[in-house]
Design an enzyme around this catalytic site. Structure first.
Site, PDB file in Angstrom:
ATOM      1  N   ASP A  54       0.854  -1.184   0.000  1.00  0.00           N
ATOM      2  CA  ASP A  54       0.000   0.000   0.000  1.00  0.00           C
ATOM      3  C   ASP A  54       0.891   1.235   0.000  1.00  0.00           C
ATOM      4  OD1 ASP A  54      -3.022   0.796   1.701  1.00  0.00           O
ATOM      5  OD2 ASP A  54      -1.582   2.202   0.871  1.00  0.00           O
ATOM      6  N   TYR A 108      -0.084   9.971  -4.327  1.00  0.00           N
ATOM      7  CA  TYR A 108      -0.032  11.098  -5.254  1.00  0.00           C
ATOM      8  C   TYR A 108       1.068  12.089  -4.858  1.00  0.00           C
ATOM      9  CZ  TYR A 108      -4.613   9.661  -7.138  1.00  0.00           C
ATOM     10  OH  TYR A 108      -5.645   8.978  -7.721  1.00  0.00           O
ATOM     11  N   ARG A 132       0.860  16.166   7.577  1.00  0.00           N
ATOM     12  CA  ARG A 132      -0.085  15.573   8.529  1.00  0.00           C
ATOM     13  C   ARG A 132       0.264  15.978   9.958  1.00  0.00           C
ATOM     14  NH1 ARG A 132      -1.605   9.483   6.224  1.00  0.00           N
ATOM     15  NH2 ARG A 132      -1.460  10.114   4.028  1.00  0.00           N
ATOM     16  N   ASP A 186      -3.088   2.454  -6.061  1.00  0.00           N
ATOM     17  CA  ASP A 186      -1.870   2.428  -5.234  1.00  0.00           C
ATOM     18  C   ASP A 186      -1.792   1.217  -4.304  1.00  0.00           C
ATOM     19  OD1 ASP A 186      -3.836   3.058  -3.427  1.00  0.00           O
ATOM     20  OD2 ASP A 186      -2.607   4.455  -2.307  1.00  0.00           O
ATOM     21  N   GLU A 187      -2.486   0.169  -4.649  1.00  0.00           N
ATOM     22  CA  GLU A 187      -2.455  -1.028  -3.803  1.00  0.00           C
ATOM     23  C   GLU A 187      -2.272  -2.278  -4.645  1.00  0.00           C
ATOM     24  OE1 GLU A 187      -5.428  -1.369  -0.349  1.00  0.00           O
ATOM     25  OE2 GLU A 187      -6.298   0.008  -1.814  1.00  0.00           O
TER      26      GLU A 187
END
Length: 611
Positions: A18, A23, A60, A120-121
DNA sequence: ACGGGTTATACG
DNA sequence: TCGTATAAC
């Protein structure tokens, strides 16, 4: 000689990979100066700075979240680098990220069987690799490795991502059946970013016992809530108390047994070998005041979407030799003065024919049809708040095919399995809704009966069977042309058996007054339309058990079967009718009032290996 | 009347 | 089947 089966099915080693803030990483790779800076990717920016769709870990830390607007993120984190998603045709263009995702998949695919789960996995079956390792590493060393792995989440195994591996050895496996993908997925989210989590089988039971059901894939939504509210199930372990019947009672047979199984670690989900998406779609929303209120503006946007979709399916065809068969349009709409905020606009689909303008025309028709259904008899104002189109039902082209144009230009793919005499047969492959014909017509019907009926139908309709060839493996098909060449065609097909067209042709000749009527095959009627004949023409090497008769034509000439005699460079010298016919196969004449309910087909030319 | 754009799957 | 709903990222 017994077949070697070294691997019991329940001992798979599966990794779920993952990508972290994918992006953002793609943008940071593109522009390395962004590395280490708080970064987010936004879509559009005119309204409140655009919407964040990916947030890097540095950002974040400031509390920046997905679903924030750019302005908001800037307030919280003034230094944040907001990178805009590329815009093409007035809409967000995600190709950059899609392609980056493909890059990752293709790298992983060198390590084991891969299943592309999202942009994306990836699920990766490492069983073979693990077995190799097991067989080459002494047990003591293995133990050490395992210990190490359990103590720490291994960092940076892949520059791009955090990686989760779920490893279990057959000898460690006690009672738990395959539960691998789900667990792998679960654990990959446990330590982010850039870390991997290894889940040995011995830990699975405890892990599940206390795992909130909502964390499980598929249980994050209403179903998970229902488990909590209606059954008081909060952890996967809680599920164990319920009988299979009880769960089926609540959620249906399928979902019920599925729930029962997963609570026991039973899940047959294998890693499917699939590196490419199953469909392509694109869409755009038109929120609030931007809602589309005129046919013209809708058509404009439909055209933009179709343009993008066309490009994407074309490159899928060019790069991957895959063809999509179905076009679907979705929309969201409201009615003015209707208090209901969002009445549903029906989605519509139709056979997909290649070429931007064809797709655009088809999509506009789908919209018109949907709008009629949506409005019914009412004559009131409406607005469209979202539009999307998708290309689905994608199938592989047989190996070695190429465009007939290239074929005619002499660019024939090199021969691989076949190297015999080059006699070419035209084949027709059913696409999309033609599958109806097979499932409705053929599978329920005795093959021979079906063929005779088809043949007699053809005969009674005064149809000249122009050509048939036995295609690759499982599907048989034929093209039936009327005497009035070029004006209409009927496409029929049947499941392939060993019966050759030769048989059929005879049946046709002798049973012109056969009792079987076309009414037995109403579904075939739907497919009588020359426009179904797609210009997607291919050249393929297949195996055809030709007897040299099945290609007989009765109107003076044949083409297809005698392609070996056609020198591409002297195509101009072919009889005019043939040239015209070839033209028509490429560009079938337009007929105004035909409904396009039939399917597309793809034509192939196959060299025949002579006995 | 939405973070927006995609994908996949189950259901009827 | 097709069309809708749900779920996920």
């Amino acid at each position: 000689m017994p077949i070697a089966r070294p691997e019991p099915q329940n001992a798979r080693v599966i990794a779920h990979v993952d990508m972290d803030c994918f992006y953002v990483q793609v943008e940071q790779r593109k522009n390395p100066e962004l590395r280490g800076l708080p970064t987010a990717v936004v879509q559009y920016n005119s309204w409140k700075g655009g919407g964040l769709i990916a947030v890097g870990y540095e950002a974040r830390k400031f509390g920046v979240k997905r679903s924030m607007r750019g302005d908001e993120a800037k307030r919280i984190c003034p230094n944040i680098q907001l990178i805009q998603v590329p815009v093409a045709r007035g809409k967000a263009d995600l190709n950059l990220y899609r392609n980056a995702g493909s890059e990752v998949v293709s790298i992983l695919a060198t390590k084991g069987r891969c299943e592309r789960a999202s942009i994306d996995e990836v699920y990766l079956d490492l069983t073979d690799a693990a077995e190799m390792m097991l067989s080459e590493t002494p047990p003591e060393v293995l133990e050490e490795i395992d210990e190490e792995v359990l103590k720490s989440h291994v960092l940076g195994l892949h520059v791009f991502s955090s990686i989760l591996k779920l490893i279990s050895h057959p000898e460690y496996d006690l009672g738990l059946l395959f539960f691998r993908k789900m667990l792998a997925k679960l654990a990959s989210a446990m330590h982010k970013p850039a870390q991997q989590t290894v889940v040995p089988s011995s830990s699975v039971k405890d892990l599940l016992a206390s795992l909130p059901v909502k964390k499980m894939k598929q249980l994050g939504g209403k179903l998970g809530s229902s488990l909590q509210i209606d059954l008081g199930v909060n952890t996967v372990g809680d599920l164990l108390q319920f009988s299979q019947e009880k769960l089926q009672e609540h959620y249906g047979v399928n979902t019920g047994t599925w729930l029962w199984n997963i609570s026991r670690g039973i899940s047959g989900d294998a890693v499917v070998d699939r590196l490419l998406p199953k469909s392509h779609g694109c869409g755009k929303t038109f929120p609030g005041p931007q809602a589309l209120k005129t046919i013209a503006s809708v058509e404009n946007w439909v055209n933009q979407l179709c343009d993008e979709l066309s490009e994407r399916i074309q490159s899928d065809l060019d790069q991957n030799r895959r063809i999509a068969h179905t076009l679907t349009l979705h929309a969201r709409a409201f009615k003015e003065n209707d208090m209901e905020p969002h009445r549903k606009f029906p989605s519509k689909s139709c056979p997909l024919r290649y070429g931007t303008s064809k797709i655009q025309e088809a999509a506009v028709k789908l919209f018109d049809s949907g709008l009629r259904d949506f409005l019914g008899s009412q004559h009131i104002g409406w607005g469209i708040t979202s539009l999307s189109i998708a290309a689905s039902k994608i199938s592989d082209l047989p190996q070695g095919t190429c465009s007939i144009l290239k074929f005619l230009q002499g660019k024939i793919p090199s021969s691989t399995s076949l190297s015999g005499a080059g006699e070419f047969h035209k084949e027709s492959f059913p696409l999309s809704s033609t599958d109806d014909v097979q499932s409705k017509g053929c599978t329920v019907m005795d093959q021979e009966v079906k063929q005779k009926a088809l043949a007699s139908e053809a005969a009674s309709n005064d149809i000249d069977i122009k050509f048939q060839a036995k295609p690759l493996k499982r599907i048989g098909s034929m093209v039936v042309k009327t005497k009035d060449v070029g004006k209409s065609s009927i496409l029929k097909f049947f499941q392939s058996s060993n019966s050759s067209f030769h048989t059929m042709n005879q049946a046709c000749e002798r049973s012109s007054l056969d009792q079987a009527s076309s009414s037995s095959f109403p579904e075939c009627e739907e497919h009588s339309d020359l426009e179904q004949i797609d210009e997607q023409v291919g050249f393929s090497e297949g195996h055809i058990d030709s007897d040299g008769h099945h290609n007989q034509t009765r109107n003076g000439y044949t083409w297809g079967i005698n392609m070996e005699n056609i020198d591409p460079s002297v195509l101009d010298e072919l009889p005019m009718e043939i040239q015209r016919e070839i033209q028509e196969w490429f560009h079938p004449p337009k007929r105004a009032n035909t409904t396009r309910r039939g399917s597309s087909i793809v034509h192939y030319f196959s060299p025949v290996k002579k006995g």
